[in-house]
Design a protein around this motif. Structure first.
Motif, PDB file in Angstrom:
ATOM      1  N   ALA A  80     -40.955 -16.676   6.378  1.00 19.13           N
ATOM      2  CA  ALA A  80     -41.760 -15.447   6.432  1.00 19.13           C
ATOM      3  C   ALA A  80     -42.776 -15.436   5.179  1.00 19.13           C
ATOM      4  CB  ALA A  80     -40.852 -14.134   5.913  1.00 19.13           C
ATOM      5  N   PHE A  81     -42.449 -15.973   3.999  1.00 14.84           N
ATOM      6  CA  PHE A  81     -43.826 -16.315   3.124  1.00 14.84           C
ATOM      7  C   PHE A  81     -44.740 -16.945   3.642  1.00 14.84           C
ATOM      8  CE2 PHE A  81     -39.915 -15.782   0.033  1.00 14.84           C
ATOM      9  CZ  PHE A  81     -40.214 -14.540  -0.400  1.00 14.84           C
ATOM     10  N   ILE A  82     -44.386 -18.068   4.216  1.00 16.74           N
ATOM     11  CA  ILE A  82     -45.334 -18.963   4.813  1.00 16.74           C
ATOM     12  C   ILE A  82     -46.311 -18.440   5.931  1.00 16.74           C
ATOM     13  CG2 ILE A  82     -45.689 -21.149   6.372  1.00 16.74           C
ATOM     14  CD1 ILE A  82     -43.373 -22.391   4.829  1.00 16.74           C
ATOM     15  N   GLY A  83     -45.594 -17.480   6.857  1.00 20.25           N
ATOM     16  CA  GLY A  83     -46.239 -16.698   7.659  1.00 20.25           C
ATOM     17  C   GLY A  83     -47.237 -15.704   7.317  1.00 20.25           C
ATOM     18  N   ILE A  84     -47.009 -14.949   6.052  1.00 20.96           N
ATOM     19  CA  ILE A  84     -47.632 -14.212   5.382  1.00 20.96           C
ATOM     20  C   ILE A  84     -48.897 -14.948   4.858  1.00 20.96           C
ATOM     21  CG2 ILE A  84     -47.828 -12.556   3.411  1.00 20.96           C
ATOM     22  CD1 ILE A  84     -44.849 -11.875   3.779  1.00 20.96           C
ATOM     23  N   LEU A  85     -48.501 -16.124   4.226  1.00 19.01           N
ATOM     24  CA  LEU A  85     -49.825 -16.940   3.629  1.00 19.01           C
ATOM     25  C   LEU A  85     -50.597 -17.242   4.679  1.00 19.01           C
ATOM     26  CD1 LEU A  85     -50.851 -18.948   1.509  1.00 19.01           C
ATOM     27  CD2 LEU A  85     -48.951 -20.427   2.153  1.00 19.01           C
ATOM     28  N   SER A  86     -49.925 -17.689   5.766  1.00 16.95           N
ATOM     29  CA  SER A  86     -51.022 -18.462   6.832  1.00 16.95           C
ATOM     30  C   SER A  86     -52.180 -17.147   7.511  1.00 16.95           C
ATOM     31  CB  SER A  86     -50.296 -18.719   7.922  1.00 16.95           C
ATOM     32  OG  SER A  86     -49.260 -19.885   7.390  1.00 16.95           O
ATOM     33  N   THR A  87     -51.719 -16.074   7.401  1.00 18.20           N
ATOM     34  CA  THR A  87     -52.734 -14.872   8.004  1.00 18.20           C
ATOM     35  C   THR A  87     -53.262 -14.079   7.152  1.00 18.20           C
ATOM     36  OG1 THR A  87     -50.702 -13.707   8.391  1.00 18.20           O
ATOM     37  CG2 THR A  87     -51.176 -15.310  10.316  1.00 18.20           C
ATOM     38  N   GLY A  88     -53.231 -14.088   5.867  1.00 12.60           N
ATOM     39  CA  GLY A  88     -53.608 -13.050   4.907  1.00 12.60           C
ATOM     40  C   GLY A  88     -54.896 -12.821   5.076  1.00 12.60           C
ATOM     41  N   ILE A  89     -56.018 -13.850   5.121  1.00 14.27           N
ATOM     42  CA  ILE A  89     -57.337 -13.726   5.253  1.00 14.27           C
ATOM     43  C   ILE A  89     -57.861 -13.016   6.457  1.00 14.27           C
ATOM     44  CG2 ILE A  89     -59.309 -14.630   5.400  1.00 14.27           C
ATOM     45  CD1 ILE A  89     -58.656 -16.976   3.333  1.00 14.27           C
ATOM     46  N   PHE A 132     -36.615 -20.753  12.345  1.00 10.68           N
ATOM     47  CA  PHE A 132     -37.801 -20.891  11.349  1.00 10.68           C
ATOM     48  C   PHE A 132     -38.836 -20.362  12.232  1.00 10.68           C
ATOM     49  CE2 PHE A 132     -41.685 -23.250  10.048  1.00 10.68           C
ATOM     50  CZ  PHE A 132     -41.609 -23.370   8.833  1.00 10.68           C
ATOM     51  N   THR A 133     -39.008 -20.767  13.559  1.00 11.21           N
ATOM     52  CA  THR A 133     -40.395 -20.191  14.355  1.00 11.21           C
ATOM     53  C   THR A 133     -40.346 -18.685  14.161  1.00 11.21           C
ATOM     54  OG1 THR A 133     -40.170 -22.441  15.707  1.00 11.21           O
ATOM     55  CG2 THR A 133     -41.696 -20.293  16.481  1.00 11.21           C
ATOM     56  N   LEU A 134     -39.346 -18.270  14.727  1.00  9.03           N
ATOM     57  CA  LEU A 134     -39.421 -16.671  14.785  1.00  9.03           C
ATOM     58  C   LEU A 134     -39.617 -15.806  13.585  1.00  9.03           C
ATOM     59  CD1 LEU A 134     -36.879 -16.318  17.706  1.00  9.03           C
ATOM     60  CD2 LEU A 134     -39.032 -15.754  17.705  1.00  9.03           C
ATOM     61  N   ARG A 135     -38.932 -16.347  12.446  1.00  2.00           N
ATOM     62  CA  ARG A 135     -39.075 -15.877  11.190  1.00  2.00           C
ATOM     63  C   ARG A 135     -40.418 -16.177  10.508  1.00  2.00           C
ATOM     64  NH1 ARG A 135     -36.543 -11.980  10.743  1.00  2.00           N
ATOM     65  NH2 ARG A 135     -37.515 -11.803   8.686  1.00  2.00           N
ATOM     66  N   PHE A 136     -41.067 -17.091  11.055  1.00  5.28           N
ATOM     67  CA  PHE A 136     -42.495 -17.417  10.677  1.00  5.28           C
ATOM     68  C   PHE A 136     -43.627 -16.426  11.400  1.00  5.28           C
ATOM     69  CE2 PHE A 136     -46.576 -19.363  12.025  1.00  5.28           C
ATOM     70  CZ  PHE A 136     -47.320 -19.959  10.896  1.00  5.28           C
ATOM     71  N   ILE A 137     -43.198 -16.157  12.547  1.00  2.00           N
ATOM     72  CA  ILE A 137     -44.107 -15.430  13.422  1.00  2.00           C
ATOM     73  C   ILE A 137     -43.700 -13.913  12.602  1.00  2.00           C
ATOM     74  CG2 ILE A 137     -44.475 -14.240  15.834  1.00  2.00           C
ATOM     75  CD1 ILE A 137     -43.864 -16.877  16.723  1.00  2.00           C
ATOM     76  N   THR A 138     -42.670 -13.463  12.434  1.00  5.91           N
ATOM     77  CA  THR A 138     -42.538 -12.281  11.734  1.00  5.91           C
ATOM     78  C   THR A 138     -43.178 -12.013  10.459  1.00  5.91           C
ATOM     79  OG1 THR A 138     -40.354 -12.142  12.701  1.00  5.91           O
ATOM     80  CG2 THR A 138     -40.595 -10.614  10.907  1.00  5.91           C
ATOM     81  N   GLY A 139     -43.307 -13.125   9.678  1.00  6.27           N
ATOM     82  CA  GLY A 139     -44.107 -13.147   8.592  1.00  6.27           C
ATOM     83  C   GLY A 139     -45.362 -12.834   8.972  1.00  6.27           C
ATOM     84  N   CYS A 140     -45.865 -13.499   9.851  1.00  7.73           N
ATOM     85  CA  CYS A 140     -47.514 -13.397  10.092  1.00  7.73           C
ATOM     86  C   CYS A 140     -47.768 -11.943  10.411  1.00  7.73           C
ATOM     87  CB  CYS A 140     -47.978 -14.383  11.333  1.00  7.73           C
ATOM     88  SG  CYS A 140     -47.770 -16.117  11.138  1.00  7.73           S
ATOM     89  N   LEU A 141     -46.912 -11.248  11.150  1.00 10.30           N
ATOM     90  CA  LEU A 141     -46.946  -9.787  11.436  1.00 10.30           C
ATOM     91  C   LEU A 141     -46.935  -9.097  10.306  1.00 10.30           C
ATOM     92  CD1 LEU A 141     -45.437  -9.997  15.095  1.00 10.30           C
ATOM     93  CD2 LEU A 141     -47.890  -9.566  14.662  1.00 10.30           C
ATOM     94  N   VAL A 142     -45.917  -9.348   9.695  1.00  7.49           N
ATOM     95  CA  VAL A 142     -45.674  -8.388   8.348  1.00  7.49           C
ATOM     96  C   VAL A 142     -46.667  -8.535   7.349  1.00  7.49           C
ATOM     97  CG1 VAL A 142     -44.142  -8.330   6.217  1.00  7.49           C
ATOM     98  CG2 VAL A 142     -43.119  -8.597   8.375  1.00  7.49           C
TER      99      VAL A 142
END
Length: 470
Positions: free
Chosen positions: A32-41, A81-91
């Motif tokens: 989730a942290f990686i997802g948040i990191l990837s989409t912050g900008i 991992f994939t679904l938690r990553f996508i969730t992080g992107c949205l969060v």
């Protein structure tokens, strides 16, 4: 916070179900942290150009849906991992933007206090998570439903969708940020929101609002497009904001690397610690011994799963310990909310973070498990400094780049959490003491950096002279 931090409880009990190695557990903890990191900008750009509420609302509904899918349909490392990553992107859409939203609803005198009080939700999360875990994860039952295997850890993950869904429903009834409307659309819609806030807060009619016109909107910036986003990034990289960006982003990285990473591993650490509670041994010795015996060499650690894998029930003392930590964290947020009204936010940040980092380091090395638990619990409360840092940062960025600045700020924080979570996974096989020393030194460096923070009034005056609006 539920979506990014509660995964630590799941990884402690679901490692056999999902056939996970300790390195894979670290990756899922940080997904989730990686997802948040990837989409912050990306989210910062959207919220600065299209509105705070307009971006947060659909993202909250979508993150709730994706979170439910990760709990229901994950049966191995790749799917989880994939679904938690996508969730992080949205969060990510609301994790930093919400601070801009809250800050723009309050004046300068109350902004920091409002952010700190809102951040008590993080401490409440630390209380709610172990309570839910205690009630749900203590069971060993499982059953089939429509071809799906339902087990306690999946039900526990379902509960994570409640805060996001609740926030989305509440946000349906809240207005857009009046500061954003004033800077990007014009004074009329901002005035409408202000009159609505006046009517609710003062229990009067909207037409009784004493302000009939806003005349100080020096610049209306109804501009969109990637060119504007690129220009905003350039503004963040130029004086006087560049100094603020560098200092705040490095500080946020170190805070999350130490706090969030150690919290995601907290159930595992305390579970192993409590099973060896009577021995005169340190946290590092216990964890290295546990994972070395579980995975005798680093190649096995990364590539294979232990053949003898028994379903784990988390030690019963882990939950009340985490609840106590949550209460302390909530008290820390409330205390900071009152203290920042009179004391220097920067000085208080340095004191809290410095003391907590020392406690965490000592907790890893001291060969007295009861004392180690107490120091660890108090040390993790250093997470409150992340919101305090947001309150310090939000004062210096103009409205047109504020959400972007906060999103990149929390991107650095999530990067620190992701790096820290995986470092902890490696460190538990070896070099545990070195990890804690690195975290302590990094924190000390960030405290020294914040001493170089510029005068907010001078920064604002400089930016306003160039046409920027606060």
């Amino acid at each position: 916070m539920m979506e990014s931090l509660a995964i630590g409880y799941v990884m402690t009990v679901a490692e056999c179900d999902l056939s996970l190695t300790v390195i894979e557990k670290g990756l899922i903890n940080s997904a989730a942290f990686i997802g948040i990191l990837s989409t912050g900008i990306f989210w910062g750009y959207l919220s600065d150009n299209y509105g705070r509420r307009k971006v947060m609302l659909p993202a909250l509904f979508c993150s709730t849906t994706c979170s439910l899918c990760s709990a229901t349909f994950s049966y191995n490392f790749a799917s989880m991992f994939t679904l938690r990553f996508i969730t992080g992107c949205l969060v990510s859409a609301s994790s930093a933007t919400v601070f801009a939203f809250i800050g723009e609803m309050h004046n300068n005198a109350k902004r920091a206090t409002a952010i700190m009080f809102a951040s008590t939700a993080i401490g409440i999360t630390f209380i709610v998570e172990p309570i839910l875990g205690w009630v749900i994860l203590s069971g060993t039952w499982s059953f089939q439903l429509f071809g799906l295997t339902i087990s306690p850890w999946r039900v526990f993950m379902w509960t994570w969708s409640v805060p996001g869904l609740s926030a989305a429903i509440i946000l349906l009834f809240l207005p857009e940020s009046p500061r954003y409307l004033l800077a990007n659309i014009g004074p009329e819609p901002a005035l409408a929101v202000l009159s609505q806030m006046f009517a609710i807060n003062m229990r009067k009619k909207r037409d009784e609002f004493p302000v009939s016109q806003i005349t100080d909107a020096s610049k209306v910036a109804a501009r969109h497009g990637f060119k504007v986003a690129f220009l905003n990034l350039i503004h963040l990289g130029q004086p006087p904001l560049r100094r603020c960006v560098i200092i705040s982003h490095i500080c946020m990285f170190t805070v999350f690397m130490m706090n969030s990473a150690l919290y995601t591993w907290l159930p595992d650490i305390f579970h192993v610690l409590y099973t060896n509670f009577q021995d005169p041994v340190s946290i590092c010795e216990i964890m290295v011994d546990y994972y070395t015996n579980l995975n005798p060499n680093i190649e096995r650690l990364m590539l294979t799963v232990t053949k003898e894998c028994d379903e784990k029930i988390v030690h019963y003392m882990v939950y009340p310990t985490c609840m106590i930590m949550g209460i302390l964290c909530s008290a820390t947020y409330v205390t900071i909310g009152y203290v920042v009204k009179k004391w220097s936010k920067i000085k208080f940040y340095c004191w809290v973070l410095g003391v907590c980092s020392i406690m965490l380091t000592v907790s890893a090395l001291i060969k007295m498990p009861p004392v180690a638990v107490v120091l660890y619990v108090i040390g993790v409360c250093s997470g409150a400094t992340a919101s305090l840092l947001s309150a310090i940062t939000v004062e210096v960025f103009p409205t047109s780049v504020r959400a972007l600045a906060l999103c990149t700020l929390y991107m650095c924080g999530r990067l620190g959490a992701a790096v820290g979570s995986n470092l902890v996974g490696f460190a538990f096989h070896d070099n545990c003491e070195v990890l804690f020393m690195i975290m302590c030194l990094g924190t000390a460096a960030s405290v020294l950096l914040l001493i170089l923070w510029p005068d907010p009034k001078a920064v604002r005056a400089n930016m306003e002279s160039h046409g920027f609006v606060y």
